[in-house]
Design a protein around this motif. Structure first.
Motif, PDB file in Angstrom:
ATOM      1  N   LYS B  48      87.354  64.729 -34.284  1.00 55.77           N
ATOM      2  CA  LYS B  48      87.605  64.954 -32.857  1.00 55.77           C
ATOM      3  C   LYS B  48      87.468  63.659 -32.053  1.00 55.77           C
ATOM      4  CE  LYS B  48      84.224  67.957 -32.547  1.00 55.77           C
ATOM      5  NZ  LYS B  48      83.627  67.880 -33.898  1.00 55.77           N
ATOM      6  N   THR B  49      86.321  62.994 -32.245  1.00 54.26           N
ATOM      7  CA  THR B  49      86.108  61.737 -31.516  1.00 54.26           C
ATOM      8  C   THR B  49      87.166  60.708 -31.894  1.00 54.26           C
ATOM      9  OG1 THR B  49      83.738  62.153 -31.367  1.00 54.26           O
ATOM     10  CG2 THR B  49      84.449  59.876 -31.115  1.00 54.26           C
ATOM     11  N   THR B  50      87.544  60.705 -33.162  1.00 49.19           N
ATOM     12  CA  THR B  50      88.549  59.739 -33.612  1.00 49.19           C
ATOM     13  C   THR B  50      89.878  59.947 -32.894  1.00 49.19           C
ATOM     14  OG1 THR B  50      87.449  59.737 -35.758  1.00 49.19           O
ATOM     15  CG2 THR B  50      89.636  58.761 -35.663  1.00 49.19           C
ATOM     16  N   PHE B  90      82.616  58.870 -23.021  1.00 51.01           N
ATOM     17  CA  PHE B  90      82.113  58.745 -24.386  1.00 51.01           C
ATOM     18  C   PHE B  90      81.126  59.860 -24.727  1.00 51.01           C
ATOM     19  CE2 PHE B  90      83.603  54.543 -23.312  1.00 51.01           C
ATOM     20  CZ  PHE B  90      84.303  54.191 -24.456  1.00 51.01           C
ATOM     21  N   GLN B  91      80.876  60.000 -26.020  1.00 50.90           N
ATOM     22  CA  GLN B  91      80.029  61.095 -26.481  1.00 50.90           C
ATOM     23  C   GLN B  91      78.599  60.953 -25.952  1.00 50.90           C
ATOM     24  OE1 GLN B  91      80.752  61.976 -30.566  1.00 50.90           O
ATOM     25  NE2 GLN B  91      79.138  63.486 -30.713  1.00 50.90           N
ATOM     26  N   THR B  92      78.039  59.742 -26.060  1.00 53.20           N
ATOM     27  CA  THR B  92      76.735  59.504 -25.433  1.00 53.20           C
ATOM     28  C   THR B  92      77.011  58.921 -24.061  1.00 53.20           C
ATOM     29  OG1 THR B  92      76.765  57.376 -26.521  1.00 53.20           O
ATOM     30  CG2 THR B  92      75.433  59.076 -27.533  1.00 53.20           C
ATOM     31  N   LEU B 174      87.094  64.078 -22.236  1.00 50.27           N
ATOM     32  CA  LEU B 174      85.635  64.153 -22.182  1.00 50.27           C
ATOM     33  C   LEU B 174      85.094  64.531 -23.549  1.00 50.27           C
ATOM     34  CD1 LEU B 174      85.457  66.291 -18.897  1.00 50.27           C
ATOM     35  CD2 LEU B 174      85.369  63.801 -19.065  1.00 50.27           C
ATOM     36  N   ASP B 175      84.270  63.666 -24.098  1.00 50.85           N
ATOM     37  CA  ASP B 175      83.706  63.917 -25.421  1.00 50.85           C
ATOM     38  C   ASP B 175      82.323  64.536 -25.259  1.00 50.85           C
ATOM     39  OD1 ASP B 175      83.263  63.951 -28.099  1.00 50.85           O
ATOM     40  OD2 ASP B 175      83.751  61.836 -28.445  1.00 50.85           O
ATOM     41  N   GLU B 176      82.220  65.807 -25.559  1.00 50.25           N
ATOM     42  CA  GLU B 176      80.963  66.569 -25.466  1.00 50.25           C
ATOM     43  C   GLU B 176      80.227  66.360 -24.142  1.00 50.25           C
ATOM     44  OE1 GLU B 176      78.642  66.631 -28.962  1.00 50.25           O
ATOM     45  OE2 GLU B 176      80.367  66.539 -30.296  1.00 50.25           O
ATOM     46  N   PRO B 177      80.841  66.791 -23.048  1.00 55.29           N
ATOM     47  CA  PRO B 177      80.267  66.516 -21.721  1.00 55.29           C
ATOM     48  C   PRO B 177      78.991  67.290 -21.411  1.00 55.29           C
ATOM     49  CG  PRO B 177      82.208  67.908 -21.513  1.00 55.29           C
ATOM     50  CD  PRO B 177      82.132  67.489 -22.944  1.00 55.29           C
TER      51      PRO B 177
END
Ligand SMILES: Nc1ncnc2c1ncn2[C@@H]1O[C@H](COP(=O)(O)OP(=O)(O)O)[C@@H](O)[C@H]1O
Ligand SMILES: [Mg+2]
Lengths: 382, 249
Positions: B48-50, B90-92, B174-177
């Motif tokens: 997913k992030t990729t 970003f995720q973090t 949005l990565d894991e907001p």
């Protein structure tokens, strides 16, 4: 007015620190010191240009250059080439086999002035060269590194290597550069004797004003959006990149600006000390410049000046009595600062300075308005 | 590349990336409409992030095409992709800890993006109004002068969303907001996302099913770099392949 106040001086606290420094170098030192010692302080203050450049590049930009001596040297050599050509008029060099060229060229059997020396007979060209050549050189290095995302330790090592290469080149190409001895025996600037006490005095003040000017210009950069971007890049480079900024361009610019500042210091060094040599280009001076900035506080433009002065006073005092101990002492001091006082003198002042200013204020309040003793924390900002 | 233009905001076709032979994204086809809020779910390591990395240029694709408003993104540099109108969280939480909330938003304001532009940038009326408007949307208007580093985890996530919103992107990723958010903060975030997907496309990666249910117009399930299922939440949840991947072996 308020623009100048906030942007250039950094508000009330920044202004206080700036004025104290200006009073110290423009009034206190000239009053207290004889002209020999004043010239010595003037020499130290030329290193402060490089220290200030490292505050921008390293403190704020997060990019450590171990090669600021390169740019200090380029500025110093450019000035020295101009002065040397003036000192090598055909009348002055009539006894040489080729009159009209610098003495060291004659000793090295050169019979003609090398092409790249020619333009340095113009003072205007020389002044432009001092500002532009180091920036151009930094642009080439910076583009090659930052566009490829080379940074951190690699960048530091590469700048160090370039400083070494430049030193080797200068030493090896004696006929063109004066070799290990450097360019010496500089006498006049447009006919004006630069070795006289009065000339040295004037150079001291010119140097001070240039340094203060550089601090103001640097403050402008740091208080602009550019300055906040530098901090942002140091913290989260990817976030800046993915906010639409070409990160490399910002690093290249600050590297070029830092190069030009250092070069101004180098040129003023040549004028005040009367020669330039490779020993101000290589590893040792470049690392010393980093130590000046670290001890003064790498986030403080003004702190960097105090750091430079302190270390150089120390060096002069100690190396007279214990020359072999000095290097160890300086190394130890550097490690201590990095480990325990990462913000250097400026950080100490920020943390503990209010004890001094409080006392000063309360003494003053005893006399002025005993009723309302206000607590004040004067903090030197940047 | 063929010039087959579409009405989609984002059209990903035959996208593959391989890391030393391992295909993290494998022949992916994916389309995103305007005004659509699309959620990508999938187990850890699904890629997913990729996918987001590929869209925003952080990772270069091995093959395939990514068209944003019919413009090919795979050849553009990161900052150029952003300037086309793609924003990515970003995720973090990735914010500038040493700067205040106001400064974080100001630095993200899409003017003065060049070296000299940034030196001459002035914090004028228009900038301040936009900053306050965004700060209100992300519920941080009371924290303008707070250093971002001391914000709560949830507030940091909002701040980063705000830093994207201020650029008015056409595609927001949005990565894991809501990772690390309290129940209340999740509700507020869901509300925020429902508001901000007006007039743009939003691509969200999320694990929390309850949250996904609340926001998603469409859901895509990614597994081992491939699409396992796609459609509305209900259909996807009932899909036996999805149940198998999520509920075990
Ligand atoms: N730059 C990279 N180099 C090598 N492998 C990577 C890289 N980026 C991601 N991967 C691998 O690709 C797979 C997908 O990762 P990722 O996209 O982060 O998954 P997730 O769906 O949890 O976000 C993982 O196995 C990860 O290890
Ligand atoms: Mg992920």
């Amino acid at each position: 007015m308020s623009f100048a106040y906030d942007k250039l001086m950094g508000g009330k606290n920044g202004l206080t620190g700036f004025i104290i420094l200006a009073i110290l170098i423009l009034i206190v030192f000239p009053l207290l010191l004889d002209s020999f010692r004043l010239n010595l302080v003037g020499k130290y203050l030329t290193y402060a240009f490089a220290a200030v450049s490292l505050v921008l590049l390293w403190g704020y930009g997060g990019t450590l250059s171990l090669g600021q001596g390169i740019f200090f040297g380029l500025g110093g050599y450019a000035m020295a080439m101009f002065l040397k050509l003036e000192a090598s008029s055909p009348e002055n060099t009539a006894i040489q086999s080729t009159p009209g060229i610098p003495d060291f060229m004659d000793w090295n059997q050169l019979t003609e002035l090398p092409w790249f020396w020619e333009p340095f007979s113009s003072f205007t060209f020389t002044l432009v060269a001092i500002l532009v050549i180091p920036a151009l050189f930094a642009y080439i290095i910076g583009s090659a590194m930052f566009k490829r995302r080379v940074g951190g330790v690699y960048f530091a090592i590469i700048t160090q290597v370039i400083a070494v290469i430049l030193t080797v080149l200068i030493v090896g190409q004696q006929g063109f550069t004066g070799g290990i001895n450097g360019i010496t025996d500089l006498r006049t600037l447009n006919g004006w004797d630069i070795t006289s006490d009065s000339a040295k005095n004037i150079f001291y003040y010119v140097n001070c004003f240039l340094l203060l000017g550089v601090i103001i210009a640097s403050r402008y950069i740091l208080t602009s959006k550019f300055g906040r971007l530098l901090l942002a890049m140091r913290d989260k480079e990817d976030r800046v990149r993915f906010s639409g900024y070409d990160v490399a361009n910002f690093k290249i610019f600050i590297f070029c600006f830092a190069a030009t500042i250092s070069a101004i210091g180098g040129a003023m060094f040549t004028l005040q000390v009367g020669f330039m040599s490779p020993s101000f280009v290589g590893i040792v001076p470049s690392i010393e410049m980093v130590i000046f900035a670290a001890v003064g506080g790498r986030m403080s433009l003004i702190g960097a000046v105090y750091g430079t002065l302190l270390i150089n006073f120390g060096k002069t005092a100690f190396s007279e009595s214990f020359p072999e101990l000095w290097l160890f002492l300086m190394g130890g001091l550097f490690i201590a600062v990095v480990m325990f006082f990462p913000n250097g003198l400026a950080g100490l002042w920020q943390d503990y300075g209010h004890y001094i200013t409080d006392r000063f204020k309360s003494v003053k309040n005893l006399f002025v308005k005993p009723a309302s003793a206000t607590k004040a924390t004067t903090v030197e900002n940047s | 590349m063929l010039t087959n233009n579409t009405d989609y905001t984002l059209a990903i076709e035959d996208l593959t990336v391989s890391f030393d032979g391992f295909k993290a994204v494998d022949n992916l086809n994916f389309y995103l409409d305007k005004n659509e809020l699309h959620v990508v779910i999938g187990p850890n390591g699904a890629g997913k992030t990729t996918v987001l990395d590929l869209i925003c240029g952080k990772t270069k694709s091995t093959s395939g095409s990514i068209k944003f408003l019919n413009k090919e993104l795979t050849k553009l540099s990161e900052h150029a992709i952003v300037r086309e109108g793609v924003g990515r969280k970003f995720q973090t939480p990735s914010i500038y800890e040493n700067l205040t909330v106001l400064e974080n938003l100001e630095v993200s304001y899409p003017r003065g993006r060049g070296v000299f532009g940034s030196l001459l940038f002035k914090r004028d009326q228009a900038v301040m109004e936009k900053i306050y408007d965004i700060a209100q949307q992300i519920m941080l208007d009371e924290e303008m002068h707070t250093e971002a580093g001391v914000l709560s985890h949830g507030q940091k996530q909002w701040l980063e969303i705000g830093m994207l919103l201020i650029q008015d992107p056409q595609l927001l990723m949005l990565d894991e907001p809501v990772a690390g958010m309290s129940v209340k903060e999740r509700e507020q975030t869901a509300e925020l996302l429902n508001k901000i997907c007006q007039g743009r496309s939003v691509l969200v990666i999320e694990h929390d099913m309850e949250f996904v249910e609340r926001i998603a117009h469409k859901v895509t399930v990614l597994h081992q770099g491939k699409i396992l299922a796609a459609g509305d939440m209900e259909t996807v949840q009932k899909d036996p392949k999805v149940v198998e991947v999520y509920l075990g072996h």
